[in-house]
Scaffold this motif. Structure first.
Motif, PDB file in Angstrom:
ATOM      1  N   VAL A  96       0.932  -1.325   0.103  1.00  0.00           N
ATOM      2  CA  VAL A  96      -0.051  -0.251  -0.023  1.00  0.00           C
ATOM      3  C   VAL A  96       0.935   1.441   0.110  1.00  0.00           C
ATOM      4  N   ILE A  97       1.883   1.229   0.919  1.00  0.00           N
ATOM      5  CA  ILE A  97       2.674   2.608   1.014  1.00  0.00           C
ATOM      6  C   ILE A  97       3.400   2.648  -0.227  1.00  0.00           C
ATOM      7  N   THR A  98       3.809   1.676  -0.891  1.00  0.00           N
ATOM      8  CA  THR A  98       4.612   1.748  -2.084  1.00  0.00           C
ATOM      9  C   THR A  98       4.073   2.246  -3.219  1.00  0.00           C
ATOM     10  N   ARG A  99       2.652   1.653  -3.255  1.00  0.00           N
ATOM     11  CA  ARG A  99       1.659   1.896  -4.471  1.00  0.00           C
ATOM     12  C   ARG A  99       1.160   3.664  -4.500  1.00  0.00           C
ATOM     13  N   LEU A 100       1.063   4.021  -3.127  1.00  0.00           N
ATOM     14  CA  LEU A 100       0.582   5.384  -3.096  1.00  0.00           C
ATOM     15  C   LEU A 100       1.482   6.310  -3.791  1.00  0.00           C
ATOM     16  N   THR A 101       2.865   5.808  -3.731  1.00  0.00           N
ATOM     17  CA  THR A 101       3.907   6.723  -4.315  1.00  0.00           C
ATOM     18  C   THR A 101       4.514   6.248  -5.790  1.00  0.00           C
ATOM     19  N   GLY A 102       3.941   5.003  -6.124  1.00  0.00           N
ATOM     20  CA  GLY A 102       4.374   4.399  -7.317  1.00  0.00           C
ATOM     21  C   GLY A 102       4.289   5.253  -8.464  1.00  0.00           C
ATOM     22  N   ASP A 103       3.234   6.120  -8.878  1.00  0.00           N
ATOM     23  CA  ASP A 103       2.880   6.894  -9.790  1.00  0.00           C
ATOM     24  C   ASP A 103       4.095   7.773 -10.005  1.00  0.00           C
ATOM     25  N   GLN A 104       4.314   8.697  -8.880  1.00  0.00           N
ATOM     26  CA  GLN A 104       5.389   9.493  -8.743  1.00  0.00           C
ATOM     27  C   GLN A 104       6.626   9.083  -8.947  1.00  0.00           C
ATOM     28  N   VAL A 105       6.998   7.959  -8.464  1.00  0.00           N
ATOM     29  CA  VAL A 105       8.465   7.348  -8.738  1.00  0.00           C
ATOM     30  C   VAL A 105       8.505   6.934 -10.159  1.00  0.00           C
ATOM     31  N   THR A 106       7.343   6.278 -10.905  1.00  0.00           N
ATOM     32  CA  THR A 106       7.551   5.965 -12.207  1.00  0.00           C
ATOM     33  C   THR A 106       7.545   7.289 -13.367  1.00  0.00           C
ATOM     34  N   ARG A 107       6.805   8.403 -12.890  1.00  0.00           N
ATOM     35  CA  ARG A 107       7.213   9.517 -13.658  1.00  0.00           C
ATOM     36  C   ARG A 107       8.654   9.927 -13.610  1.00  0.00           C
ATOM     37  N   ARG A 108       9.377   9.840 -12.288  1.00  0.00           N
ATOM     38  CA  ARG A 108      10.728  10.327 -11.967  1.00  0.00           C
ATOM     39  C   ARG A 108      11.670   9.482 -12.895  1.00  0.00           C
ATOM     40  N   LEU A 109      11.600   8.152 -12.588  1.00  0.00           N
ATOM     41  CA  LEU A 109      12.533   7.227 -12.860  1.00  0.00           C
ATOM     42  C   LEU A 109      12.238   6.742 -14.310  1.00  0.00           C
ATOM     43  N   GLY A 110      11.178   6.645 -14.870  1.00  0.00           N
ATOM     44  CA  GLY A 110      10.514   5.865 -15.934  1.00  0.00           C
ATOM     45  C   GLY A 110      10.302   4.262 -15.437  1.00  0.00           C
ATOM     46  N   PRO A 111       9.372   3.814 -16.305  1.00  0.00           N
ATOM     47  CA  PRO A 111       8.869   2.270 -16.003  1.00  0.00           C
ATOM     48  C   PRO A 111       9.777   1.420 -16.029  1.00  0.00           C
TER      49      PRO A 111
ATOM     50  N   ILE B 127      13.502   1.313 -15.273  1.00  0.00           N
ATOM     51  CA  ILE B 127      14.342   1.587 -14.331  1.00  0.00           C
ATOM     52  C   ILE B 127      13.394   1.251 -12.993  1.00  0.00           C
ATOM     53  N   THR B 128      12.180   1.864 -12.758  1.00  0.00           N
ATOM     54  CA  THR B 128      11.391   1.319 -11.862  1.00  0.00           C
ATOM     55  C   THR B 128      11.019  -0.219 -11.749  1.00  0.00           C
ATOM     56  N   ALA B 129      11.044  -0.737 -12.788  1.00  0.00           N
ATOM     57  CA  ALA B 129      10.803  -1.988 -12.684  1.00  0.00           C
ATOM     58  C   ALA B 129      12.001  -2.929 -12.140  1.00  0.00           C
ATOM     59  N   ARG B 130      13.157  -2.321 -12.807  1.00  0.00           N
ATOM     60  CA  ARG B 130      14.420  -3.091 -12.238  1.00  0.00           C
ATOM     61  C   ARG B 130      14.809  -2.934 -10.923  1.00  0.00           C
TER      62      ARG B 130
ATOM     63  N   TYR C 234       7.398  -5.997  -5.262  1.00  0.00           N
ATOM     64  CA  TYR C 234       6.180  -6.405  -5.954  1.00  0.00           C
ATOM     65  C   TYR C 234       5.179  -5.165  -6.457  1.00  0.00           C
ATOM     66  N   ALA C 235       4.891  -4.205  -5.541  1.00  0.00           N
ATOM     67  CA  ALA C 235       4.030  -3.302  -5.681  1.00  0.00           C
ATOM     68  C   ALA C 235       3.817  -2.542  -6.849  1.00  0.00           C
ATOM     69  N   VAL C 236       4.825  -2.266  -7.722  1.00  0.00           N
ATOM     70  CA  VAL C 236       4.381  -1.376  -8.781  1.00  0.00           C
ATOM     71  C   VAL C 236       4.456  -2.133 -10.102  1.00  0.00           C
ATOM     72  N   ILE C 237       4.864  -3.178 -10.343  1.00  0.00           N
ATOM     73  CA  ILE C 237       4.808  -4.035 -11.452  1.00  0.00           C
ATOM     74  C   ILE C 237       3.516  -4.211 -12.021  1.00  0.00           C
ATOM     75  N   MET C 238       2.296  -4.755 -11.418  1.00  0.00           N
ATOM     76  CA  MET C 238       1.186  -4.863 -11.864  1.00  0.00           C
ATOM     77  C   MET C 238       0.592  -3.730 -12.395  1.00  0.00           C
ATOM     78  N   PRO C 239       0.432  -2.491 -11.580  1.00  0.00           N
ATOM     79  CA  PRO C 239       0.079  -1.418 -12.018  1.00  0.00           C
ATOM     80  C   PRO C 239       0.681  -0.834 -13.354  1.00  0.00           C
ATOM     81  N   LEU C 240       1.950  -0.940 -13.535  1.00  0.00           N
ATOM     82  CA  LEU C 240       2.482  -0.835 -14.826  1.00  0.00           C
ATOM     83  C   LEU C 240       2.002  -1.658 -15.991  1.00  0.00           C
ATOM     84  N   ALA C 241       1.887  -2.655 -15.691  1.00  0.00           N
ATOM     85  CA  ALA C 241       1.315  -3.652 -16.853  1.00  0.00           C
ATOM     86  C   ALA C 241      -0.098  -3.456 -17.099  1.00  0.00           C
TER      87      ALA C 241
END
Length: 351
Positions: free
Chosen positions: A253-268, A270-273, A306-313
């Motif tokens: 939950v905590i990671t996914r709440l910030t996941g959109d911001q992290v992805t915008r900053r690092l790109g999908p 680098i975020t996945a790696r 594991y938090a951000v992989i499925m939202p990205l997909a």
């Protein structure tokens, strides 16, 4: 019909994600108790979980087709009701054969709702005009944690599975459905009947589905085996073991709440790696260090990874240029959540 505000739209879709996670969390928290009630060993339980997985995988393409043809929002709401009833049926099953049928239905409705609500989430993301998919998946994880937490109380207070499942699932469904009823019209896709019933990912979607599959193998192991792992390896009580999945879900939950911001900053990419590295570190903590505290810490790191992989997909699938949203999400779900639901029971069965 009045168009709902961005806030109302987000709340409605988030409520469905919370409900989907909560019902699955309720089930996951009482797996040891369910195994004890029916006298199941690890192998027997593995086969039953395989039926649950089979139900979900069978439902993915049908749910995608209905979401595209009838609209994702109404299909999501209808499936939510049936999904709630399916969980109750698992508690009412008097024996292993009926439990097997109930778990197949529970897996099918869980998988069907997952496809439909993610299709609705894609519509909501386009309506809101900014990335919000990770926040929706945060609500799924929040729901899973909230659903699993009463399992700890039920074990401590010796509350039976049936009253726990009935009261918790109905109360959660009533609240969630009340928030989800907004004036929303989902687009309906034409020419759906001519598309394959079991769509195969094409082009980049193949890679997206494979990455989702790899990630969800670990997530599926947490859902199905975290409590039993703590009982057998850390030698804790079933009540303390119920906290394992809760810790994992809170971290997600905590990671996914910030996941959109992290992805915008690092790109999908680098975020996945980075997510994969963190999840691997968590797995090593849980497996090799072995104590209750270190295992819980490992579960938390796995939740972060594991938090951000499925939202990205799912965000990528919902905007695929070649397939309708429901169909594209169903194809990715077959690979992604096929790993979540199928890999853990198969691993245990063939151990």
């Amino acid at each position: 019909m009045q168009t709902p505000t961005n806030r109302a739209t987000w709340i409605a879709v988030a409520a469905m994600f919370i409900l989907n996670g909560a019902l699955y969390g309720i089930w996951a928290s009482r797996i040891p108790a369910m195994a004890a009630r029916h006298g199941l060993d690890a192998g027997d339980l593995g086969w039953l979980l395989l039926l649950l997985a089979g139900g979900a995988i069978a439902a993915f393409p049908l749910a995608g087709r209905f979401a595209d043809k009838l609209g994702a929002a109404p299909v999501t709401l209808a499936i939510a009701v049936v999904y709630t009833l399916a969980l109750i049926l698992t508690a009412l099953a008097p024996g292993v054969p009926t439990l097997a049928l109930a778990l197949f239905a529970f897996g099918a409705t869980h998988g069907a709702m997952d496809v439909a609500m993610n299709t609705w989430a894609g519509e909501a993301e386009r309506h809101i005009g900014r990335p919000v998919m990770s926040s929706f998946h945060a609500m799924f994880s929040l729901g899973a944690g909230l659903g699993a937490a009463p399992g700890y109380v039920s074990e401590r207070w010796d509350i039976g599975i049936t009253p726990h499942f009935v009261l918790a699932s109905i109360a959660t469904a009533i609240i969630a459905l009340a928030f989800a009823r907004i004036p929303w019209t989902s687009p309906r896709q034409s020419g759906i009947d001519s598309t394959p019933l079991f769509p195969i990912p094409k082009g980049p979607l193949i890679a997206v589905g494979f990455i989702a599959f790899c990630s969800s193998m670990g997530e599926g192991a947490m859902v199905d085996w975290s409590a039993l792992f703590l009982v057998e390896m850390a030698q804790v009580s079933p009540a303390d073991a119920a906290l394992g999945y809760t810790v994992f879900s809170i971290a997600m939950v905590i990671t996914r709440l910030t996941g959109d911001q992290v992805t915008r900053r690092l790109g999908p990419t680098i975020t996945a790696r980075l997510a994969g590295i963190i999840a691997t570190a968590g797995t090593c903590c849980a497996v090799f260090l072995g104590t209750y505290a270190w295992t819980l810490a490992g579960f938390a790191l796995m939740g972060v990874g594991y938090a951000v992989i499925m939202p990205l997909a799912f965000s990528r699938a919902a905007n695929d240029p070649d397939l309708p949203p429901g169909t594209a999400i169903a194809s990715v779900s077959t690979l992604g959540y096929g790993g979540l639901l199928l890999a853990p029971p198969c691993h245990r069965v063939h151990r």
